[in-house]
Scaffold this active site. Sequence first.
Site, PDB file in Angstrom:
ATOM      1  N   HIS A  67      41.109  39.515  44.602  1.00 12.18           N
ATOM      2  CA  HIS A  67      41.230  40.675  45.485  1.00 12.18           C
ATOM      3  C   HIS A  67      40.959  41.985  44.757  1.00 12.18           C
ATOM      4  CE1 HIS A  67      45.187  41.827  43.780  1.00 12.18           C
ATOM      5  NE2 HIS A  67      45.363  40.519  43.648  1.00 12.18           N
ATOM      6  N   ASP A  68      40.288  42.890  45.451  1.00 13.21           N
ATOM      7  CA  ASP A  68      40.046  44.269  45.016  1.00 13.21           C
ATOM      8  C   ASP A  68      39.131  44.375  43.804  1.00 13.21           C
ATOM      9  OD1 ASP A  68      41.919  45.648  46.933  1.00 13.21           O
ATOM     10  OD2 ASP A  68      43.373  44.386  45.887  1.00 13.21           O
ATOM     11  N   GLY A  93      42.847  40.105  39.845  1.00 16.01           N
ATOM     12  CA  GLY A  93      42.712  41.200  40.791  1.00 16.01           C
ATOM     13  C   GLY A  93      42.358  42.522  40.135  1.00 16.01           C
TER      14      GLY A  93
END
Length: 276
Positions: free
Chosen positions: A125-126, A143
Site C-alpha cells: 500500500h501507498d 508500505g
Amino acid sequence: MSSTTARIDPTARVAQGARLGENVEIGPFCTVGPDVELGDGVRLLSHVVVEGHTTLGAGTAVYPFAVLGTPPQSLHYKGEPSRLVVGRNCIVREHVTMNIGTAGGHMETRVGDNGMFMAASHVAHDCVVGNNVIFANNATLAGHVTVGDNVFLGGLTAVHQFARVGEGAIIGGMCGARHDIIPFGAMVEGRPGLGGLNIIGLKRRGATRADIHALRAAYRELFYGRGTLVERTARTAELFAGQPYVTIVLDFIRSAGKRRLTVPHDVDDGGDREAA
C-alpha cells in the site's frame, strides 16, 4: 461494463460498472470488480483477480493467479476507497500482488509504465513505483516505499517501509534494503550497505565515460571524504557543479525522507551501515 470489442471467457466474472477499453481480453476464471478500469488491449490471461478502485493501463498483461487492488495488509486500513493505478505496457507475472493505498498514506498505490514484475513479487500500500522497473521473483516492497525509474530489484529482495530507492539503482538477490539507496547505487548479495555504482545501468542509459568518472569521484567524496554528510554533500555540490548524474544523487540526498541513507559496506560508521 463498457466495451464493444472485449473478449471475455464465459467462465470469467466481470461485475457491472467495470470499465473495459477496446480489445481487452479476460481469460478463464478471472474476476473483475465493479470499480475496475482496464485500458485498451489489457490482457488478463486466466485466474486473475482485479478488485477495488484499480486502473490498469493500456497494453498491460496479467498472468494467472495475480491479485491486484485488494485491501492493504495493514491493521490501519478502515475500508477507505483508496486506489491502485498501474501504468501502460506492464508485465505482471504469476502470483504477483499489489494493494490499494490507505488514508495514512496518499490514498493511492501507483506503478509506472513498462514494468516487469516477475512471479510472486509484491507492491504494498501507498508505494510509488517508477517506469521501466524490473522486480525479480519474490521481490517485495513494504508500505510507503518509493522506487525510481529504471530500478532493478533482485529475487527475494525486500525493501523496508518508507525507504526510497533512487532511479537507476540495482539491488542484488536476497538483499534487505532497510534505508534509502542513492540513485545509480548498487547493493550486492550477502553484503550490508552499498557495493558501488550501477555502471552497466549507467552505460545503458547513455552516460558517457566522463559522466561515469565524475559520478565515481563524487561517490568517493560523499562517502569517504572528511566531515559530516551535510558537509560532504555541500563540498560535492561545489566540486561537481553542472554534472547531471551527480546532481541527481545530490537532489535525492537533500530531499531526505523518513529513512536514513545507506552507505558503502566498507565505511566505518560505528557498526551501523547507514549514515545519519
